[in-house]
Scaffold this active site. Structure first.
Site, PDB file in Angstrom:
ATOM      1  N   LYS A 195       0.828  -1.214   0.000  1.00 15.75           N
ATOM      2  CA  LYS A 195       0.000   0.000   0.000  1.00 15.75           C
ATOM      3  C   LYS A 195       0.860   1.261   0.000  1.00 15.75           C
ATOM      4  O   LYS A 195       0.448   2.301  -0.527  1.00 15.75           O
ATOM      5  CB  LYS A 195      -0.966  -0.026   1.176  1.00 15.75           C
ATOM      6  CG  LYS A 195      -0.314  -0.157   2.559  1.00 15.75           C
ATOM      7  CD  LYS A 195      -0.058   1.154   3.234  1.00 15.75           C
ATOM      8  CE  LYS A 195       0.603   0.973   4.593  1.00 15.75           C
ATOM      9  NZ  LYS A 195       0.785   2.261   5.304  1.00 15.75           N
ATOM     10  N   THR A 252      -3.802   5.421   3.450  1.00 18.94           N
ATOM     11  CA  THR A 252      -2.483   5.887   3.059  1.00 18.94           C
ATOM     12  C   THR A 252      -2.513   6.683   1.758  1.00 18.94           C
ATOM     13  O   THR A 252      -1.671   7.560   1.553  1.00 18.94           O
ATOM     14  CB  THR A 252      -1.530   4.679   2.922  1.00 18.94           C
ATOM     15  OG1 THR A 252      -1.653   3.861   4.081  1.00 18.94           O
ATOM     16  CG2 THR A 252      -0.086   5.121   2.790  1.00 18.94           C
TER      17      THR A 252
END
Length: 337
Positions: A195, A252
């Site tokens: 991620k 994120t």
């Protein structure tokens, strides 16, 4: 799941996330000890009841104590939480090894891959400490500052040992902090590592002003890359639809508390990699892990075009705009491939 309640924990790593998790645990456990390599910094944390360098503005409970002696810090009767950058994990575990009891479990809160070897955190722990030790990994959508402020948070805790998982979940599941268990360590770790790479790409797109459609497409296709890699390593697609996958990815990629997203925006604005790293000041895991992810994917025959373009940008082989143009002009394919 049934397990004895955890009453104490040693926390190794006094950065932002380690400090935040230690502060949360110290609200209800009998003993929480925080260790870091910088004895002077630990003394300042003790005196101020605040980690002014990595977690400013978050008050630390009086029950949380620091100890610059590694052996003493590990001497609690509970498990050990390791929260260090992934590139430092092997070295830290080697330092801990002489002081760990045989029955002392580990909780790894590290998101990334080991440099050069490409090993996941649990594989690093097995290599350094030997197999058979009780082990769990903690991941999910968690900004350290919000954990430190006591804002509602949810994490995934993965372990093949149900009793140990139950004990760790019980230690963290308190107040506004929710913990969920699963047995897919590989899926949870792959989600936490990749991620960061996708967040650099979405930061670049937003830095270039390419809009919400582009951001959402990158997040969604980035999730497809994460799923393909996790499956190739033995993980589950279902895991990646949860907190450690989609949850952490959305967090994120969409909020500027993310160092990886800020890195992407800085590169899109024309800053060099070195300039952006100096400005961000803390470790940007996606920069370190992107080449490792790509090498691992190539070894396994997994197609990861977003990761490939991020690596090319970080290596100075292309620009953010050219990379996104390359992704936009790829041949069509079935969505679920």
């Amino acid at each position: 799941m049934t397990a004895p309640a955890v009453q104490a924990m040693s926390v190794i790593g006094a950065g932002s996330f380690g400090t935040a998790l230690a502060a949360h645990l110290a609200q209800h456990l009998r003993e929480v000890v925080l260790w870091g390599r910088d004895a002077e910094a630990l003394a300042r944390i003790d005196a101020a009841r605040e980690n002014t360098e990595y977690l400013p503005g978050c008050h630390l409970p009086q029950a949380l104590r620091t100890d610059a002696g590694l052996a003493a810090a590990l001497a609690t009767d509970g498990p050990v939480l390791i929260s260090v950058p992934s590139h430092a994990l092997g070295r830290v575990l080697a330092d801990c090894r002489p002081h760990l009891r045989a029955d002392q479990g580990l909780v790894l809160a590290c998101k990334g891959l080991e440099p050069e070897s490409g090993r996941l955190p649990h594989e690093v722990a097995d290599a350094v400490l030997g197999p058979g030790r009780k082990l769990a990994v903690l991941s999910g959508p968690t900004f350290a500052r919000e954990v430190g402020q006591g804002l509602p948070t949810a994490v995934a805790i993965a372990s093949p040992d149900e009793d140990f998982a139950a004990a760790v979940v019980g230690a963290f599941h308190y107040g506004a902090f929710r913990a969920y268990w699963n047995d897919d360590i590989v899926g949870v770790e792959v989600g936490g590592a990749v991620k960061n790479v996708i967040a650099i790409a979405t930061g670049m797109a937003d830095g270039l002003g390419l809009g919400a459609n582009t951001r959402t497409a990158l997040i969604t296709r980035g999730l497809a890359e994460i799923m393909r890699l996790a499956e190739a390593l033995g993980g589950s697609r279902e895991t990646l639809m949860g907190l450690a996958g989609m949850g952490d990815l959305v967090l994120t990629c969409t909020d500027d508390q993310s160092r990886n997203r800020r890195m992407g925006k800085a590169l899109a604005a024309g800053q060099s990699l070195a300039e952006a790293q100096r400005e961000i000041r803390q470790v940007v895991e996606g920069v370190r892990v992107a080449p490792e992810v790509l090498r691992l994917a190539q070894r396994l025959g997994v197609d990861m075009p977003i990761t490939e373009q991020v690596v090319a940008i970080l290596g100075g082989e292309t620009t953010p705009l050219e990379a996104l143009r390359t992704l936009a002009t790829r041949p069509p394919r079935a969505e679920l491939e």
